[in-house]
Design a protein around this motif. Structure first.
Motif, PDB file in Angstrom:
ATOM      1  N   GLY A 118       0.807  -1.267  -0.143  1.00 14.19           N
ATOM      2  CA  GLY A 118       0.097   0.050   0.165  1.00 14.19           C
ATOM      3  C   GLY A 118       0.785   1.317   0.222  1.00 14.19           C
ATOM      4  N   ASN A 119       2.166   1.136  -0.247  1.00 12.77           N
ATOM      5  CA  ASN A 119       2.821   2.277  -0.275  1.00 12.77           C
ATOM      6  C   ASN A 119       3.288   2.935  -1.690  1.00 12.77           C
ATOM      7  OD1 ASN A 119       3.336   2.500   2.481  1.00 12.77           O
ATOM      8  ND2 ASN A 119       5.330   1.258   2.249  1.00 12.77           N
ATOM      9  N   ILE A 120       3.630   3.929  -1.663  1.00  9.79           N
ATOM     10  CA  ILE A 120       4.062   4.523  -3.245  1.00  9.79           C
ATOM     11  C   ILE A 120       5.643   4.955  -2.991  1.00  9.79           C
ATOM     12  CG2 ILE A 120       3.896   6.702  -4.752  1.00  9.79           C
ATOM     13  CD1 ILE A 120       1.056   7.069  -3.695  1.00  9.79           C
ATOM     14  N   TYR A 121       6.160   4.642  -3.805  1.00  6.31           N
ATOM     15  CA  TYR A 121       7.907   4.706  -3.847  1.00  6.31           C
ATOM     16  C   TYR A 121       8.188   5.559  -5.220  1.00  6.31           C
ATOM     17  CZ  TYR A 121       7.723   0.774  -0.505  1.00  6.31           C
ATOM     18  OH  TYR A 121       7.180  -0.041   0.479  1.00  6.31           O
ATOM     19  N   VAL A 122       8.906   6.634  -4.664  1.00 10.73           N
ATOM     20  CA  VAL A 122       9.554   7.326  -6.130  1.00 10.73           C
ATOM     21  C   VAL A 122      11.178   7.062  -5.992  1.00 10.73           C
ATOM     22  CG1 VAL A 122       9.622   9.561  -6.793  1.00 10.73           C
ATOM     23  CG2 VAL A 122       7.783   8.984  -5.559  1.00 10.73           C
ATOM     24  N   LEU A 123      11.613   6.652  -7.207  1.00 10.76           N
ATOM     25  CA  LEU A 123      13.086   6.123  -7.154  1.00 10.76           C
ATOM     26  C   LEU A 123      13.737   7.236  -8.336  1.00 10.76           C
ATOM     27  CD1 LEU A 123      12.531   2.474  -7.030  1.00 10.76           C
ATOM     28  CD2 LEU A 123      13.431   3.928  -5.323  1.00 10.76           C
ATOM     29  N   ASP A 124      14.637   7.589  -8.068  1.00 10.39           N
ATOM     30  CA  ASP A 124      15.474   8.449  -8.949  1.00 10.39           C
ATOM     31  C   ASP A 124      16.745   7.813  -9.603  1.00 10.39           C
ATOM     32  OD1 ASP A 124      16.401  10.570 -10.568  1.00 10.39           O
ATOM     33  OD2 ASP A 124      16.936  11.739  -8.929  1.00 10.39           O
ATOM     34  N   GLU A 125      16.635   7.127 -10.695  1.00 12.59           N
ATOM     35  CA  GLU A 125      17.538   6.338 -11.342  1.00 12.59           C
ATOM     36  C   GLU A 125      18.323   5.338 -10.480  1.00 12.59           C
ATOM     37  OE1 GLU A 125      20.170   8.340 -13.961  1.00 12.59           O
ATOM     38  OE2 GLU A 125      18.929  10.225 -14.065  1.00 12.59           O
ATOM     39  N   PRO A 126      17.450   4.416 -10.033  1.00 13.72           N
ATOM     40  CA  PRO A 126      17.795   3.362  -9.359  1.00 13.72           C
ATOM     41  C   PRO A 126      18.780   2.306  -9.757  1.00 13.72           C
ATOM     42  CG  PRO A 126      15.618   2.594  -9.922  1.00 13.72           C
ATOM     43  CD  PRO A 126      16.017   4.050 -10.463  1.00 13.72           C
ATOM     44  N   THR A 127      18.851   2.356 -11.018  1.00 12.86           N
ATOM     45  CA  THR A 127      19.996   1.386 -11.758  1.00 12.86           C
ATOM     46  C   THR A 127      21.319   1.966 -12.219  1.00 12.86           C
ATOM     47  OG1 THR A 127      19.295   1.896 -13.825  1.00 12.86           O
ATOM     48  CG2 THR A 127      17.811   0.370 -12.839  1.00 12.86           C
ATOM     49  N   THR A 128      21.540   3.272 -11.662  1.00 10.47           N
ATOM     50  CA  THR A 128      22.648   3.851 -11.986  1.00 10.47           C
ATOM     51  C   THR A 128      23.916   3.143 -11.308  1.00 10.47           C
ATOM     52  OG1 THR A 128      21.653   5.989 -11.775  1.00 10.47           O
ATOM     53  CG2 THR A 128      24.169   6.286 -11.828  1.00 10.47           C
ATOM     54  N   GLY A 129      24.802   2.729 -12.586  1.00 11.93           N
ATOM     55  CA  GLY A 129      26.222   2.034 -12.185  1.00 11.93           C
ATOM     56  C   GLY A 129      25.835   0.773 -12.005  1.00 11.93           C
ATOM     57  N   LEU A 130      24.830   0.039 -12.433  1.00 10.66           N
ATOM     58  CA  LEU A 130      24.730  -1.272 -12.338  1.00 10.66           C
ATOM     59  C   LEU A 130      25.056  -1.970 -13.568  1.00 10.66           C
ATOM     60  CD1 LEU A 130      21.042  -1.700 -10.478  1.00 10.66           C
ATOM     61  CD2 LEU A 130      23.444  -1.866  -9.679  1.00 10.66           C
ATOM     62  N   VAL A 152       5.267   2.004  -7.724  1.00 12.60           N
ATOM     63  CA  VAL A 152       6.575   2.508  -7.938  1.00 12.60           C
ATOM     64  C   VAL A 152       6.546   3.444  -9.196  1.00 12.60           C
ATOM     65  CG1 VAL A 152       9.001   1.743  -8.509  1.00 12.60           C
ATOM     66  CG2 VAL A 152       7.343   0.432  -7.199  1.00 12.60           C
ATOM     67  N   ILE A 153       7.206   4.477  -8.826  1.00 13.25           N
ATOM     68  CA  ILE A 153       7.284   5.571  -9.818  1.00 13.25           C
ATOM     69  C   ILE A 153       8.986   5.820  -9.907  1.00 13.25           C
ATOM     70  CG2 ILE A 153       7.043   8.098 -10.232  1.00 13.25           C
ATOM     71  CD1 ILE A 153       4.446   7.898  -8.454  1.00 13.25           C
ATOM     72  N   VAL A 154       9.295   5.707 -11.076  1.00 16.91           N
ATOM     73  CA  VAL A 154      10.714   5.575 -11.159  1.00 16.91           C
ATOM     74  C   VAL A 154      11.011   6.672 -12.395  1.00 16.91           C
ATOM     75  CG1 VAL A 154      12.852   3.889 -12.148  1.00 16.91           C
ATOM     76  CG2 VAL A 154      11.022   3.160 -10.821  1.00 16.91           C
ATOM     77  N   ILE A 155      12.104   7.331 -12.016  1.00 18.23           N
ATOM     78  CA  ILE A 155      12.479   8.507 -13.064  1.00 18.23           C
ATOM     79  C   ILE A 155      13.943   7.641 -13.586  1.00 18.23           C
ATOM     80  CG2 ILE A 155      13.809  10.799 -13.260  1.00 18.23           C
ATOM     81  CD1 ILE A 155      12.324  11.111 -10.459  1.00 18.23           C
ATOM     82  N   GLU A 156      13.894   7.382 -14.983  1.00 20.66           N
ATOM     83  CA  GLU A 156      15.165   6.541 -15.625  1.00 20.66           C
ATOM     84  C   GLU A 156      15.197   6.917 -16.910  1.00 20.66           C
ATOM     85  OE1 GLU A 156      17.337   4.723 -15.679  1.00 20.66           O
ATOM     86  OE2 GLU A 156      17.194   3.502 -13.718  1.00 20.66           O
ATOM     87  N   HIS A 157      16.461   6.862 -17.380  1.00 17.33           N
ATOM     88  CA  HIS A 157      16.680   7.038 -18.944  1.00 17.33           C
ATOM     89  C   HIS A 157      16.985   5.682 -19.228  1.00 17.33           C
ATOM     90  CE1 HIS A 157      17.983  10.779 -17.205  1.00 17.33           C
ATOM     91  NE2 HIS A 157      17.236  11.248 -18.044  1.00 17.33           N
ATOM     92  N   ASN A 158      17.350   4.663 -18.521  1.00 19.12           N
ATOM     93  CA  ASN A 158      17.541   3.173 -18.938  1.00 19.12           C
ATOM     94  C   ASN A 158      16.675   2.654 -19.620  1.00 19.12           C
ATOM     95  OD1 ASN A 158      18.255   0.375 -18.959  1.00 19.12           O
ATOM     96  ND2 ASN A 158      19.371   0.596 -17.182  1.00 19.12           N
ATOM     97  N   MET A 159      16.660   2.289 -20.808  1.00 18.88           N
ATOM     98  CA  MET A 159      15.560   1.543 -21.619  1.00 18.88           C
ATOM     99  C   MET A 159      14.868   0.342 -21.110  1.00 18.88           C
ATOM    100  SD  MET A 159      14.252   3.634 -23.750  1.00 18.88           S
ATOM    101  CE  MET A 159      14.601   5.194 -23.454  1.00 18.88           C
TER     102      MET A 159
END
Ligand SMILES: [Zn+2]
Length: 208
Positions: A118-130, A152-159
């Motif tokens: 029941g939570n909302i998570y906002v993540l800023d580029e969680p895959t950086t450096g992976l 889950v709301i993710v800000i990402e550039h990774n396709m």
């Protein structure tokens, strides 16, 4: 006793592992503490061991090794398993938080919420450096959050991340000051079929 910031600290270096000698006209000289050999712990703290390992050996273990080592200890095993589940199996238990990348820190935080709903998570580029394989692990983790009833709301550039989203909000038309407008909204497959934005172009290329 097992914290070098507290009771377990080496009395000579106060848990710093090094002795800093201030010199009047020169830069201070830093030497490894002779009493603890740089381990930061008091003799007493180091004298305790669990299955042949003392606290320094244990802090040196990565999460994956620790999960196996503590297999008979459910409380510790559960905490360490959470680290493995968020794709941080390679981190050592003693690794200072200040040395983690932004993405790693976000995942450490997520590890705490693995059983919440029941939570909302906002993540800023969680895959950086992976590495690609770790990106996969993070995406599986985020999927499991969604399956458990979280958003889950993710800000990402990774396709590789964009393609697995349920819904994409593309902000453009370009980067930096040339951006800021919503240029596309829809599912990744809608974007691949008829998106006319730069991101849509990259998405099509990544699917080839
Ligand atoms: Zn010391």
């Amino acid at each position: 006793m097992f914290s070098f910031n507290s009771k377990g600290a080496c009395p000579d270096c106060k848990g710093r592992g090094v002795i800093v000698t201030e010199l009047v006209f020169m830069d201070p000289v830093t030497t490894t503490c002779e009493a603890c050999g740089g381990s930061r712990y008091s003799e007493e703290a180091l004298s305790y061991s669990y299955h042949g390992k003392n606290i320094v050996d244990i802090l040196d273990m990565n999460a994956e090794e620790a999960e196996e080592f503590f297999s008979g200890c459910p409380k510790i095993r559960k905490a360490v398993h959470a680290m493995v589940e968020v794709g941080l199996s390679y981190l050592s238990l003693g690794q200072p938080l200040s040395t983690l990348s932004g993405g790693e820190r976000q995942r450490v935080k997520l590890a705490k919420y693995l059983d919440k709903r029941g939570n909302i998570y906002v993540l800023d580029e969680p895959t950086t450096g992976l590495h690609a394989s770790d990106v996969q692990a993070v995406m599986e983790l985020l999927d499991s959050f969604v399956k458990r009833g979280n958003t889950v709301i993710v800000i990402e550039h990774n396709m590789d991340v964009v393609k697995l989203a349920d819904y994409v909000i593309d902000i453009g038309p370009d980067g930096g000051t040339s951006g800021g407008e919503i240029v596309f909204t829809g599912t990744p497959s809608e974007m691949a079929w008829h998106g006319k934005t730069i991101t849509a172009e990259y998405l099509r290329r990544s699917l080839q």
